[in-house]
Design an enzyme around this catalytic site. Structure first.
Site, PDB file in Angstrom:
ATOM      1  N   LYS A   3     -23.882 -19.694  -0.530  1.00 28.59           N
ATOM      2  CA  LYS A   3     -22.862 -19.663   0.529  1.00 28.59           C
ATOM      3  C   LYS A   3     -22.211 -18.279   0.690  1.00 28.59           C
ATOM      4  O   LYS A   3     -22.799 -17.422   1.329  1.00 28.59           O
ATOM      5  CB  LYS A   3     -21.853 -20.790   0.311  1.00 28.59           C
ATOM      6  N   ASP A  28     -22.457 -25.736 -10.655  1.00 27.99           N
ATOM      7  CA  ASP A  28     -22.850 -25.453  -9.280  1.00 27.99           C
ATOM      8  C   ASP A  28     -21.608 -24.924  -8.562  1.00 27.99           C
ATOM      9  O   ASP A  28     -20.713 -25.684  -8.202  1.00 27.99           O
ATOM     10  CB  ASP A  28     -23.382 -26.728  -8.609  1.00 27.99           C
ATOM     11  N   PHE A  47     -22.937 -33.189  -4.706  1.00 23.70           N
ATOM     12  CA  PHE A  47     -23.698 -32.649  -3.569  1.00 23.70           C
ATOM     13  C   PHE A  47     -24.356 -31.360  -4.031  1.00 23.70           C
ATOM     14  O   PHE A  47     -23.684 -30.450  -4.495  1.00 23.70           O
ATOM     15  CB  PHE A  47     -22.831 -32.364  -2.340  1.00 23.70           C
TER      16      PHE A  47
HETATM   17  C1  LIG Z   1     -23.692 -26.367   0.193  1.00 20.88           C
HETATM   18  C2  LIG Z   1     -23.955 -26.725  -1.222  1.00 20.88           C
HETATM   19  C3  LIG Z   1     -25.256 -26.720  -1.757  1.00 20.88           C
HETATM   20  C4  LIG Z   1     -26.482 -26.518  -0.891  1.00 20.88           C
HETATM   21  O1  LIG Z   1     -26.504 -25.303  -0.233  1.00 20.88           O
HETATM   22  P1  LIG Z   1     -27.471 -25.102   1.049  1.00 20.88           P
HETATM   23  O2  LIG Z   1     -27.369 -23.633   1.319  1.00 20.88           O
HETATM   24  O3  LIG Z   1     -26.908 -25.952   2.144  1.00 20.88           O
HETATM   25  O4  LIG Z   1     -28.821 -25.544   0.634  1.00 20.88           O
HETATM   26  C5  LIG Z   1     -25.405 -26.988  -3.104  1.00 20.88           C
HETATM   27  N1  LIG Z   1     -24.350 -27.252  -3.891  1.00 20.88           N
HETATM   28  C6  LIG Z   1     -23.087 -27.273  -3.417  1.00 20.88           C
HETATM   29  C7  LIG Z   1     -21.954 -27.544  -4.351  1.00 20.88           C
HETATM   30  C8  LIG Z   1     -22.849 -27.040  -2.070  1.00 20.88           C
HETATM   31  O5  LIG Z   1     -21.611 -27.116  -1.590  1.00 20.88           O
END
Ligand SMILES: *Cc1c(COP(=O)(O)O)cnc(C)c1O
Length: 400
Positions: free
Chosen positions: A254, A225, A140
């Site tokens: 985040k 990520d 994701f």
């Molecule tokens: C939430 C998330 C994203 C995307 O972040 P947004 O601020 O919602 O665009 C990307 N990578 C990971 C691992 C995430 O948990």
């Protein structure tokens, strides 16, 4: 207005791209949130780990108010007096020499993709338009078209094509498949050290280390990520630290915002972020002084309040206690720090009904996929609060 009135209004006028629990929150304080009817809940989702520092942390809100009275947005056409301080703060905490600020997580992932491709062409010497990036099953990384294009979740892609070429998918946790997928055109491997949306999936021990070695050997950028797993969620500043690796680039977002205002970006070496020249990439709001001042405070709070250590210790405790619940529904309990997934057997008929039962008892969590309950409270949580939650979680997991 009553909760049902807000819900009806939202259903009527909003796009239905979410299926929220019917709790209408109007206030938050630390690990607690309050709905419009005054009911109090322990937040065990923490906005998908964007609120690691707890709701409305006084220091973060204080920094936000102070900066809001000074200046909020200059654009990067001019310099501002907060962004350099954020660069310095990140450098001191992470050791990475460079940072490129964006707003949402998806934008930061897009930034890493652009950096990796440009690095491939300008530094590695890949032929124009031939760069390949390897990603994992069950990944994701956000919701832009490029990103959903390399998702393996059918719903994320359905109806949104055509997608960008240049991505290859290998099985998460399978180091051998990664090695076999690399070609002379591979520029990067992007991986979540723990998959959050995938269901709090922890890869086999040694996976990241071996992925890093494979990348090094083949001159491929190793990029993690850490948008969800980073900034203390896993019990370390970054989840990659469990394997003593040093990614070429780290994507964050985040909790960099302290839950107050979106801030994201890419940490990397001079060699990687050095590929960008003026005009190559940008964002109107990226690096704005309001976001920068908030992010600085959000990072200081993590450090000075020892939230990372708290996540490590209470995470171990929470998982141990969950494991002791003799529930016929539980298939597996996994995670690191306060990043916890409880996977249920198929016979449990989905995690949603357990989340709804918990909400009725004042604990907010959200099912991930169909059969995983994620427990990821703000990292300011105390042992007594976990004990209180465990009493309810136990009763709910012992339901029929
Ligand atoms: C939430 C998330 C994203 C995307 O972040 P947004 O601020 O919602 O665009 C990307 N990578 C990971 C691992 C995430 O948990």
């Amino acid at each position: 207005m009553l909760a049902k009135d807000y819900i009806a209004m939202e259903e009527e006028f909003g796009a239905h791209n979410y299926h929220p629990l019917d709790v209408v929150i109007e206030k938050g304080d630390g690990v607690w949130v309050y709905d419009v009817e005054g009911k109090k809940y322990l937040d065990c989702l923490a906005a998908y780990s964007a609120v690691n520092q707890g709701h409305c942390h006084p220091r973060i809100i204080g920094a936000m108010k102070k900066q809001a009275d000074q200046i909020t947005l200059t654009s990067r056409a001019f310099r501002n007096s907060q962004l350099p301080l954020l660069y310095k703060q990140l450098n001191e905490m992470t050791g990475y020499p460079k940072f490129l600020p964006m707003n949402s997580g998806a934008e930061a992932v897009e930034t890493a993709i652009k950096a990796a491709r440009k690095w491939g062409y300008k530094v590695k010497g890949v032929e124009e338009d031939k760069a390949e990036i390897i990603v994992c099953t069950n990944n994701f990384a956000g919701r832009t078209v490029t990103i959903v294009g390399f998702s393996t979740e059918a719903q994320y892609k359905d109806g949104f094509g055509p997608f960008s070429p240049g991505f290859k998918v290998v099985e998460y946790g399978n180091a051998k498949e990664l090695e076999e997928a690399i070609t002379p055109n591979t520029v990067a491997f992007i991986v979540e050290p723990i998959q959050g949306e995938g269901g709090v999936v922890v890869p086999p021990a040694g996976y990241l280390k071996s992925a890093e070695e494979t990348c090094k050997k083949n001159n491929v950028l190793f990029i993690t990520d850490e948008i969800q797993s980073g900034l203390g969620r896993s019990g370390k500043l970054f989840a990659f630290e469990y394997e003593d690796v040093k990614p070429d680039a780290v994507i964050i977002g985040k909790a960099l915002s302290g839950g107050a205002y979106p801030v994201s970006g890419v940490l990397a070496s001079e060699e990687v972020l050095g590929v960008f020249n003026p005009g190559d990439h940008g964002s109107t709001f990226g690096g704005n002084p309001l976001g920068a001042s908030i992010a600085i405070e959000a990072l200081k709070v993590l450090d000075e309040e020892k939230l990372i250590e708290n996540s490590y210790e209470l995470g171990n405790y929470f998982r141990e206690q969950l494991s002791a619940i003799p529930s016929k529904h539980v298939k597996e309990i996994r995670g690191k720090g306060l990043f916890i997934g409880v996977e249920l057997h198929n016979e449990a008929k989905g995690a949603r009904r357990f989340c709804e039962a918990l909400a009725n008892r004042g604990i907010l969590c959200k099912e991930t996929h169909d059969n995983v309950i994620r427990f990821a409270p703000p990292l300011v949580i105390k042992k007594e609060e976990i004990d209180w939650a465990l009493g309810h979680i136990k009763e709910v997991l012992l339901m029929d």
